[in-house]
Design an enzyme around this catalytic site. Structure first.
Site, mmCIF file in Angstrom:
data_model
loop_
_atom_site.group_PDB
_atom_site.id
_atom_site.type_symbol
_atom_site.label_atom_id
_atom_site.label_comp_id
_atom_site.label_asym_id
_atom_site.label_seq_id
_atom_site.Cartn_x
_atom_site.Cartn_y
_atom_site.Cartn_z
ATOM 1 C CD GLU A 130 -0.830 13.792 6.495
ATOM 2 O OE1 GLU A 130 -1.232 12.741 5.965
ATOM 3 O OE2 GLU A 130 -0.382 14.757 5.864
ATOM 4 C CB CYS A 154 5.188 -1.651 1.819
ATOM 5 S SG CYS A 154 5.327 -2.491 3.406
ATOM 6 C CB CYS A 386 -4.698 3.178 3.640
ATOM 7 S SG CYS A 386 -6.423 2.903 3.576
HETATM 8 N N1 SAH Z 1 2.503 -0.248 8.931
HETATM 9 C C1 SAH Z 1 1.260 -0.842 9.209
HETATM 10 C C2 SAH Z 1 0.129 0.148 9.447
HETATM 11 C C3 SAH Z 1 0.083 1.370 8.580
HETATM 12 S S1 SAH Z 1 -0.281 1.144 6.884
HETATM 13 C C4 SAH Z 1 0.885 -1.801 8.099
HETATM 14 O O1 SAH Z 1 1.551 -1.800 7.057
HETATM 15 O O2 SAH Z 1 -0.051 -2.567 8.304
HETATM 16 C C5 SAH Z 1 -2.067 0.894 6.894
HETATM 17 C C6 SAH Z 1 -2.586 0.089 5.728
HETATM 18 O O3 SAH Z 1 -2.566 0.852 4.512
HETATM 19 C C7 SAH Z 1 -1.780 -1.166 5.451
HETATM 20 O O4 SAH Z 1 -2.610 -2.263 5.179
HETATM 21 C C8 SAH Z 1 -1.004 -0.778 4.230
HETATM 22 O O5 SAH Z 1 -0.547 -1.893 3.531
HETATM 23 C C9 SAH Z 1 -2.033 0.040 3.476
HETATM 24 N N2 SAH Z 1 -1.479 0.880 2.428
HETATM 25 C C10 SAH Z 1 -0.253 1.419 2.377
HETATM 26 N N3 SAH Z 1 -0.106 2.145 1.227
HETATM 27 C C11 SAH Z 1 -1.277 2.047 0.559
HETATM 28 C C12 SAH Z 1 -1.746 2.579 -0.661
HETATM 29 N N4 SAH Z 1 -1.000 3.393 -1.394
HETATM 30 N N5 SAH Z 1 -2.999 2.271 -1.031
HETATM 31 C C13 SAH Z 1 -3.789 1.512 -0.252
HETATM 32 N N6 SAH Z 1 -3.403 0.985 0.920
HETATM 33 C C14 SAH Z 1 -2.152 1.238 1.325
HETATM 34 FE FE1 SF4 Z 2 4.759 -0.797 4.858
HETATM 35 FE FE2 SF4 Z 2 2.920 -0.004 6.680
HETATM 36 FE FE3 SF4 Z 2 5.405 1.029 6.685
HETATM 37 FE FE4 SF4 Z 2 3.755 1.672 4.705
HETATM 38 S S1 SF4 Z 2 3.467 2.188 6.857
HETATM 39 S S2 SF4 Z 2 5.922 1.103 4.499
HETATM 40 S S3 SF4 Z 2 2.598 -0.241 4.461
HETATM 41 S S4 SF4 Z 2 4.847 -1.091 7.035
#
Ligand code: SAH
Ligand code: SF4
Length: 411
Positions: A130, A154, A386
Site C-alpha cells: 500500500e 514489532c 501507520c
Molecule cells: N519499519 C519502519 C517503517 C515503517 S513503520 C519503522 O518501523 O520505522 C512506520 C511507523 O509506524 C513506525 O514508527 C512504526 O513504529 C509505526 N507504527 C507501526 N504500527 C503502528 C500502529 N499500529 N499504530 C501507530 N503507529 C504504528
Molecule cells: Fe516494526 Fe516497522 Fe516492520 Fe512494523 S513495519 S514490524 S513497525 S519494523
C-alpha cells in the site's frame, strides 16, 4: 537488477525471535520496466540494444526526461527519440508501474492505493503493498512501502503480522511515486496552458514509512531515493525525503553517507526492557547503540533534526515518567518527537492512550522545547494509518473503524 537478502546469524539463518523467516525471491518479468533504473543501468540496456556509445548519453537524458518529468507510459510518445530506438525499446522493455488493485479517497483528501506486484511462483497470489498520499496546505506527502510485509515483528504493528515477506526492487519503490503522480495528474505538461505558470508538484515530500523496514532493503531503498531526488527528474530534494527505521543500527551511517535523506527513528520506549518487547530488534541493537548512531548521523543541526517516533500505547509506555525520561534520553540530539496515537487493529493486545494522557505527555515534551509533537489524524475513514498498512482490506466493525487513528506521516 539484484535484490539483497539480509540479516542472518552466523549460520545463515534468520535470527530467532527477532526476524521471522527468509525473504521470498523476486523474479523479474520477461519484459522489464525501465522505471527506477539509474542512468548507468539505462546506459547498459541501451548498449544491449545496440545504441552506439556516442549517442548513449543523449538517449539517457531523453529517456530520463520522458520517464521522470513527463511521466511517459509508452515509448511511442517520446517524440525526440528516433523511431528505431523507440521500436527497439518497446520490443524489449516497458514503462510499467505496479498495478493498482484499488484506490480509496478519504473525505480529507488522503488517498490510498493497494498495489499488486507479481508473485514468486506462477499461480501464486500476487503480492500486495500500500501507498498513501496525504495532502496538506503547504505540501503533499507520499508514504512509500519498502517491502511486502516485514521480517520484523514489532508487537504493536499490523504489518509485522503479515506472513509473506519480499523486498521491493528499486523500480517497485519508484513505481509507487509514478502511480501517485499518474493518479494525481502530477506530471509536467508538455506546454502549460497560455498564461499558466508551471504549478508546484502535488507530491512534494516522501516518507519511507509504509510497509517494511527500509534499512533491511538498503540498496533498493537507496537507489530508489536517488532516482526520486534527481533534480532533472522527479526532483524531490533529500531534505523532503524521510526514511523511517525501527533501528537497524549498522545501516544508519550508511543511510547518512549513501542516501543523505532525513531520518526518522521508531523509538517507542525509553528502556531496553520495554523496547525489547515492543521492537524485538532492540535485543540486537539496544537503545544506547541506536542513539549513538543517531548522534553521529551526518549533517544534524537544529534545521536538520532526527524525528523520533513514539507510539502512544495505553498503560504501556505513556506515563508522565516515560515522557520525562524521553526528554532526558534525547538531550543533545537535534530531535523532533512525533507522538503517534496507536492505530488499533483486530486482534491487537494494545489500546491507544487516552487523549488526555496524550495531551499531558505532549505537554512535557513541549515544555522541553519540542514543538507540536502529536500527529494530526488523517485518512482514518480509509485505514491509511501507520502500521495499518497490511494489504487485503480487512473487514472492520464500525466500532473498530471509529477507533482508528490515522495519522499524517509528517510533522
Ligand atoms: N519499519 C519502519 C517503517 C515503517 S513503520 C519503522 O518501523 O520505522 C512506520 C511507523 O509506524 C513506525 O514508527 C512504526 O513504529 C509505526 N507504527 C507501526 N504500527 C503502528 C500502529 N499500529 N499504530 C501507530 N503507529 C504504528
Ligand atoms: Fe516494526 Fe516497522 Fe516492520 Fe512494523 S513495519 S514490524 S513497525 S519494523
Amino acid at each position: 537488477m539484484s535484490v539483497s537478502f539480509q540479516q542472518q546469524d552466523h549460520a545463515g539463518r534468520p535470527e530467532a525471535g527477532i526476524e521471522k523467516r527468509p525473504l521470498e525471491r523476486y523474479r523479474a518479468p520477461a519484459k522489464p520496466s525501465l522505471v527506477g533504473l539509474s542512468r548507468a543501468e539505462l546506459g547498459e540496456l541501451l548498449e544491449g540494444i545496440g545504441v552506439p556509445a556516442a549517442q548513449r548519453k543523449m538517449r539517457i537524458q531523453q529517456l530520463w526526461h520522458w520517464i521522470y518529468v513527463r511521466g511517459a507510459t509508452d515509448f511511442a510518445s517520446m517524440s525526440n527519440v528516433s523511431r528505431q530506438v523507440r521500436q527497439e525499446l518497446g520490443s524489449c522493455f516497458t514503462l510499467a508501474r505496479p498495478e493498482v488493485a484499488a484506490e480509496q479517497i478519504s473525505a480529507d483528501g488522503t488517498r490510498k492505493w493497494l498495489m499488486r506486484l507479481p508473485g514468486e511462483h506462477t499461480g501464486e497470489r500476487p503480492h500486495e503493498i500500500e501507498c498513501v498520499y496525504i495532502p496538506e496546505t503547504d505540501r503533499g506527502t507520499l508514504c512509500l512501502s519498502s517491502q511486502v510485509g516485514c521480517t520484523l515483528s514489532c508487537s504493536f504493528c499490523h504489518t509485522g503480522t503479515q506472513r509473506l515477506v519480499r523486498n521491493l526492487t528499486a523500480g517497485e519503490i519508484v513505481g509507487q511515486i509514478m502511480v501517485a503522480r499518474d493518479r494525481l495528474g502530477d506530471w509536467h505538461a508538455a506546454k502549460p496552458a497560455q498564461g499558466e505558470a508551471e504549478r508546484a508538484r502535488l507530491v512534494s515530500n516522501i516518507v519511507m514509512m509504509g510497509m517494511g523496514e527500509p534499512l533491511y532493503n538498503f540498496e533498493a531503498a537507496r537507489d530508489a531515493l536517488h532516482v526520486a531526488a534527481d533534480g532533472e527528474g522527479i526532483g524531490i530534494s533529500k531534505r523532503r525525503i524521510t526514511l523511517s527505521t525501527s533501528g537497524v543500527v549498522p545501516n544508519i551511517p550508511r543511510a547518512g553517507a549513501e542516501i543523505g535523506c532525513m531520518l526518522a527513528v521508531s523509538l517507542h520506549a525509553v528502556t531496553d526492557e520495554l523496547r525489547n518487547r515492543l521492537v524485538p530488534l532492540n535485543r540486537k541493537y539496544p537503545i544506547k547503540d541506536l542513539l549513538g548512531a543517531c548522534r553521529a548521523y551526518p549533517g544534524l543541526s537544529n534545521a536538520r533534526r532526527i524525528t523520533f517516533e513514539y507510539v502512544m500505547l495505553k498503560d504501556v509506555n505513556d506515563s508522565l515518567a516515560d515522557a520525562k525520561a524521553l526528554v532526558r534520553l534525547l538531550a543533545g540530539i537535534p530531535a523532533k518527537i512525533n507522538l503517534i496515537p496507536f492505530n488499533p487493529w483486530p486482534g491487537t493486545r494494545y489500546a491507544c492512550s487516552d487523549w488526555e494522557q496524550i495531551e499531558k505527555f505532549s505537554e512535557i515534551i513541549f515544555n522541553a522545547g519540542y514543538a507540536s509533537p502529536v500527529r494530526t489524524p488523517r485518512g482514518r475513514d480509509i485505514l491509511a494509518a501507520c502500521g495499518q498498512l497490511k494489504s487485503a482490506s480487512e473487514k472492520l466493525s464500525a466500532r473498530e473503524r471509529l477507533a482508528l487513528r490515522a495519522m499524517a506521516m509528517t510533522d
